[in-house]
Design a protein around this motif. Structure first.
Motif, PDB file in Angstrom:
ATOM      1  N   VAL A 204     -33.449  11.264  25.879  1.00 38.42           N
ATOM      2  CA  VAL A 204     -32.737  10.153  25.248  1.00 38.42           C
ATOM      3  C   VAL A 204     -33.224   8.824  25.825  1.00 38.42           C
ATOM      4  O   VAL A 204     -33.497   7.869  25.086  1.00 38.42           O
ATOM      5  CB  VAL A 204     -31.215  10.301  25.432  1.00 38.42           C
ATOM      6  N   ALA A 205     -33.351   8.754  27.155  1.00 35.45           N
ATOM      7  CA  ALA A 205     -33.811   7.522  27.799  1.00 35.45           C
ATOM      8  C   ALA A 205     -35.226   7.170  27.350  1.00 35.45           C
ATOM      9  O   ALA A 205     -35.546   6.000  27.100  1.00 35.45           O
ATOM     10  CB  ALA A 205     -33.764   7.674  29.315  1.00 35.45           C
ATOM     11  N   ARG A 206     -36.067   8.175  27.215  1.00 36.59           N
ATOM     12  CA  ARG A 206     -37.453   7.947  26.785  1.00 36.59           C
ATOM     13  C   ARG A 206     -37.485   7.433  25.343  1.00 36.59           C
ATOM     14  O   ARG A 206     -38.244   6.522  25.005  1.00 36.59           O
ATOM     15  CB  ARG A 206     -38.233   9.247  26.912  1.00 36.59           C
ATOM     16  N   TRP A 207     -36.662   8.046  24.462  1.00 33.31           N
ATOM     17  CA  TRP A 207     -36.584   7.618  23.067  1.00 33.31           C
ATOM     18  C   TRP A 207     -36.110   6.174  22.983  1.00 33.31           C
ATOM     19  O   TRP A 207     -36.664   5.370  22.213  1.00 33.31           O
ATOM     20  CB  TRP A 207     -35.636   8.533  22.303  1.00 33.31           C
ATOM     21  N   ARG A 208     -35.110   5.836  23.776  1.00 31.31           N
ATOM     22  CA  ARG A 208     -34.588   4.467  23.752  1.00 31.31           C
ATOM     23  C   ARG A 208     -35.635   3.462  24.222  1.00 31.31           C
ATOM     24  O   ARG A 208     -35.765   2.375  23.661  1.00 31.31           O
ATOM     25  CB  ARG A 208     -33.329   4.390  24.618  1.00 31.31           C
ATOM     26  N   ARG A 209     -36.382   3.815  25.245  1.00 31.63           N
ATOM     27  CA  ARG A 209     -37.441   2.931  25.725  1.00 31.63           C
ATOM     28  C   ARG A 209     -38.487   2.705  24.629  1.00 31.63           C
ATOM     29  O   ARG A 209     -38.915   1.576  24.388  1.00 31.63           O
ATOM     30  CB  ARG A 209     -38.098   3.556  26.965  1.00 31.63           C
ATOM     31  N   LYS A 210     -38.866   3.781  23.964  1.00 35.93           N
ATOM     32  CA  LYS A 210     -39.866   3.660  22.907  1.00 35.93           C
ATOM     33  C   LYS A 210     -39.340   2.802  21.759  1.00 35.93           C
ATOM     34  O   LYS A 210     -40.064   1.959  21.213  1.00 35.93           O
ATOM     35  CB  LYS A 210     -40.272   5.043  22.395  1.00 35.93           C
ATOM     36  N   SER A 212     -37.122   0.442  21.950  1.00 40.26           N
ATOM     37  CA  SER A 212     -37.062  -0.948  22.405  1.00 40.26           C
ATOM     38  C   SER A 212     -38.431  -1.602  22.325  1.00 40.26           C
ATOM     39  O   SER A 212     -38.560  -2.762  21.904  1.00 40.26           O
ATOM     40  CB  SER A 212     -36.540  -1.012  23.851  1.00 40.26           C
ATOM     41  N   ILE A 213     -39.467  -0.873  22.732  1.00 45.63           N
ATOM     42  CA  ILE A 213     -40.824  -1.399  22.647  1.00 45.63           C
ATOM     43  C   ILE A 213     -41.199  -1.671  21.189  1.00 45.63           C
ATOM     44  O   ILE A 213     -41.724  -2.737  20.848  1.00 45.63           O
ATOM     45  CB  ILE A 213     -41.825  -0.409  23.275  1.00 45.63           C
ATOM     46  N   LEU A 214     -40.898  -0.712  20.311  1.00 43.19           N
ATOM     47  CA  LEU A 214     -41.223  -0.865  18.896  1.00 43.19           C
ATOM     48  C   LEU A 214     -40.476  -2.038  18.286  1.00 43.19           C
ATOM     49  O   LEU A 214     -41.066  -2.859  17.562  1.00 43.19           O
ATOM     50  CB  LEU A 214     -40.880   0.428  18.155  1.00 43.19           C
ATOM     51  N   ARG A 215     -39.194  -2.133  18.557  1.00 39.99           N
ATOM     52  CA  ARG A 215     -38.381  -3.213  17.972  1.00 39.99           C
ATOM     53  C   ARG A 215     -38.874  -4.573  18.464  1.00 39.99           C
ATOM     54  O   ARG A 215     -38.942  -5.533  17.691  1.00 39.99           O
ATOM     55  CB  ARG A 215     -36.914  -3.005  18.341  1.00 39.99           C
ATOM     56  N   THR A 216     -39.218  -4.671  19.734  1.00 35.58           N
ATOM     57  CA  THR A 216     -39.707  -5.937  20.279  1.00 35.58           C
ATOM     58  C   THR A 216     -41.037  -6.316  19.649  1.00 35.58           C
ATOM     59  O   THR A 216     -41.270  -7.479  19.301  1.00 35.58           O
ATOM     60  CB  THR A 216     -39.862  -5.836  21.807  1.00 35.58           C
ATOM     61  N   ARG A 217     -41.922  -5.335  19.469  1.00 34.05           N
ATOM     62  CA  ARG A 217     -43.223  -5.607  18.854  1.00 34.05           C
ATOM     63  C   ARG A 217     -43.065  -6.077  17.417  1.00 34.05           C
ATOM     64  O   ARG A 217     -43.766  -6.993  16.959  1.00 34.05           O
ATOM     65  CB  ARG A 217     -44.093  -4.349  18.919  1.00 34.05           C
ATOM     66  N   GLN A 218     -42.136  -5.479  16.690  1.00 35.86           N
ATOM     67  CA  GLN A 218     -41.958  -5.820  15.280  1.00 35.86           C
ATOM     68  C   GLN A 218     -41.233  -7.151  15.080  1.00 35.86           C
ATOM     69  O   GLN A 218     -41.595  -7.932  14.196  1.00 35.86           O
ATOM     70  CB  GLN A 218     -41.174  -4.697  14.581  1.00 35.86           C
ATOM     71  N   LEU A 238     -46.943   4.031  24.017  1.00 29.63           N
ATOM     72  CA  LEU A 238     -47.723   3.212  23.090  1.00 29.63           C
ATOM     73  C   LEU A 238     -48.660   4.064  22.245  1.00 29.63           C
ATOM     74  O   LEU A 238     -48.818   3.816  21.043  1.00 29.63           O
ATOM     75  CB  LEU A 238     -48.520   2.166  23.877  1.00 29.63           C
ATOM     76  N   ARG A 239     -49.272   5.069  22.867  1.00 28.11           N
ATOM     77  CA  ARG A 239     -50.143   5.964  22.104  1.00 28.11           C
ATOM     78  C   ARG A 239     -49.355   6.710  21.041  1.00 28.11           C
ATOM     79  O   ARG A 239     -49.810   6.871  19.902  1.00 28.11           O
ATOM     80  CB  ARG A 239     -50.839   6.950  23.047  1.00 28.11           C
ATOM     81  N   GLU A 240     -48.161   7.160  21.397  1.00 26.75           N
ATOM     82  CA  GLU A 240     -47.311   7.855  20.432  1.00 26.75           C
ATOM     83  C   GLU A 240     -46.923   6.931  19.281  1.00 26.75           C
ATOM     84  O   GLU A 240     -46.924   7.352  18.110  1.00 26.75           O
ATOM     85  CB  GLU A 240     -46.060   8.386  21.126  1.00 26.75           C
ATOM     86  N   LEU A 241     -46.626   5.697  19.583  1.00 27.57           N
ATOM     87  CA  LEU A 241     -46.261   4.744  18.535  1.00 27.57           C
ATOM     88  C   LEU A 241     -47.449   4.490  17.597  1.00 27.57           C
ATOM     89  O   LEU A 241     -47.265   4.371  16.375  1.00 27.57           O
ATOM     90  CB  LEU A 241     -45.801   3.413  19.164  1.00 27.57           C
ATOM     91  N   GLU A 242     -48.634   4.407  18.166  1.00 24.49           N
ATOM     92  CA  GLU A 242     -49.828   4.187  17.322  1.00 24.49           C
ATOM     93  C   GLU A 242     -50.052   5.382  16.414  1.00 24.49           C
ATOM     94  O   GLU A 242     -50.375   5.224  15.234  1.00 24.49           O
ATOM     95  CB  GLU A 242     -51.037   3.939  18.207  1.00 24.49           C
ATOM     96  N   GLU A 243     -49.868   6.592  16.948  1.00 27.89           N
ATOM     97  CA  GLU A 243     -50.053   7.788  16.142  1.00 27.89           C
ATOM     98  C   GLU A 243     -49.015   7.868  15.040  1.00 27.89           C
ATOM     99  O   GLU A 243     -49.309   8.225  13.890  1.00 27.89           O
ATOM    100  CB  GLU A 243     -49.971   9.034  17.030  1.00 27.89           C
ATOM    101  N   GLU A 244     -47.765   7.515  15.362  1.00 32.02           N
ATOM    102  CA  GLU A 244     -46.706   7.544  14.360  1.00 32.02           C
ATOM    103  C   GLU A 244     -46.940   6.496  13.267  1.00 32.02           C
ATOM    104  O   GLU A 244     -46.714   6.755  12.084  1.00 32.02           O
ATOM    105  CB  GLU A 244     -45.351   7.316  15.030  1.00 32.02           C
ATOM    106  N   THR A 245     -47.405   5.336  13.675  1.00 27.95           N
ATOM    107  CA  THR A 245     -47.695   4.268  12.713  1.00 27.95           C
ATOM    108  C   THR A 245     -48.827   4.671  11.786  1.00 27.95           C
ATOM    109  O   THR A 245     -48.779   4.470  10.563  1.00 27.95           O
ATOM    110  CB  THR A 245     -48.048   2.963  13.437  1.00 27.95           C
ATOM    111  N   ALA A 246     -49.872   5.269  12.382  1.00 24.81           N
ATOM    112  CA  ALA A 246     -50.998   5.723  11.568  1.00 24.81           C
ATOM    113  C   ALA A 246     -50.576   6.805  10.595  1.00 24.81           C
ATOM    114  O   ALA A 246     -51.022   6.847   9.450  1.00 24.81           O
ATOM    115  CB  ALA A 246     -52.125   6.242  12.477  1.00 24.81           C
ATOM    116  N   GLY A 247     -49.674   7.683  11.027  1.00 24.50           N
ATOM    117  CA  GLY A 247     -49.200   8.765  10.164  1.00 24.50           C
ATOM    118  C   GLY A 247     -48.385   8.266   8.996  1.00 24.50           C
ATOM    119  O   GLY A 247     -48.405   8.845   7.906  1.00 24.50           O
ATOM    120  N   GLN A 248     -47.675   7.149   9.211  1.00 24.27           N
ATOM    121  CA  GLN A 248     -46.864   6.598   8.126  1.00 24.27           C
ATOM    122  C   GLN A 248     -47.725   5.848   7.123  1.00 24.27           C
ATOM    123  O   GLN A 248     -47.336   5.668   5.984  1.00 24.27           O
ATOM    124  CB  GLN A 248     -45.808   5.635   8.720  1.00 24.27           C
TER     125      GLN A 248
END
Length: 248
Positions: A204-210, A212-218, A238-248
């Motif tokens: 849960v803590a890891r998901w929340r951190r991710k 927060s990073i995504l929301r701040t970037r956007q 950050l790598r996970e976010l890039e992969e998720e963004t590419a997948g979308q």
């Protein structure tokens, strides 16, 4: 902590500052917030506190004398000069870091302007700094003063149940806060993210951190550019976010 607010509308300020969390904190003597009517410190029979500006122009200017009399009255009560702030669109923009700096002060005076402004001589003699809520203009300083007082006082030890109540919020560590959810689990066909139902605190803590990073970037690329995301865990997120963004 004690905060004194100089204003033409003390009842309005007092009603707000005496409610909810701050009201309970005052009842427990953790903080003290006093609103002072500037008109009580004028020396004329009409209780006049403003006059036309020298040089002409629209509106009226709050006079230095009643402001000074109110300010000295507060300083006498406290027992010495108090860090004094004028809420002004000409001031530095208020943020969480400034709130943390003000938290170190035992006593604050917040001066609320009105009409066209206040006499510069009072500012030069009594005010330590000017603070603005942002690049816009309000009819008076009461709303900014209450915002500053609220932001600072909620960080006073004991006002909130735990420091995590504000340390996990937006802007404390440069990030915007992650999304929040409550019951019911499904609302209008929208479900709570399953990871929040897992009971696994680490995940849960890891998901929340991710998030927060995504929301701040956007939403706040200016904040995102200043973040230190060099840790091994953040680089992985950050790598996970890039992969998720590419997948979308």
């Amino acid at each position: 902590m004690r905060i004194d607010i100089m204003t033409l509308f003390p009842d309005t300020v007092g009603d707000m500052m005496n409610e909810s969390i701050l009201g309970r904190a005052q009842e427990r003597d953790l903080i003290r917030i006093e609103a002072h009517q500037i008109r009580d410190f004028t020396t004329n029979k009409q209780n006049q506190v403003d006059d036309y500006p020298y040089g002409g122009g629209h509106g009226a200017v709050l006079q230095a004398d009643p402001l000074y009399n109110c300010w000295t009255h507060i300083c006498d009560e406290v027992g010495g000069p108090v860090h004094t702030i004028f809420l002004s669109p000409c001031g530095a923009t208020f943020n969480q870091q400034k709130a943390r700096e003000l938290l170190k002060k035992e006593n604050l005076i917040l001066v609320c302007g009105h009409y066209e402004g206040i006499d510069q001589r009072f500012l030069d003699e009594c005010v330590d700094e000017e603070i603005s809520l942002g690049d816009f203009v309000l009819t008076g300083g009461e709303i900014p003063a209450m915002a500053v007082a609220d932001c600072v006082c909620r960080m006073v030890p004991g006002v909130l149940s735990d420091p995590e109540c504000f340390e996990d919020e937006s802007h404390w560590n440069g990030l915007l806060e992650y999304p929040q959810y409550s019951r019911p689990e499904v609302w209008h066909g929208l479900s709570v993210p399953k990871i929040l139902l897992s009971g696994h605190h680490g995940n849960v803590a890891r998901w929340r951190r991710k998030q927060s990073i995504l929301r701040t970037r956007q939403r706040r690329p200016d904040l995102y550019e200043r973040l230190d995301l060099s840790s091994k865990e953040d680089r992985k997120l950050l790598r996970e976010l890039e992969e998720e963004t590419a997948g979308q």
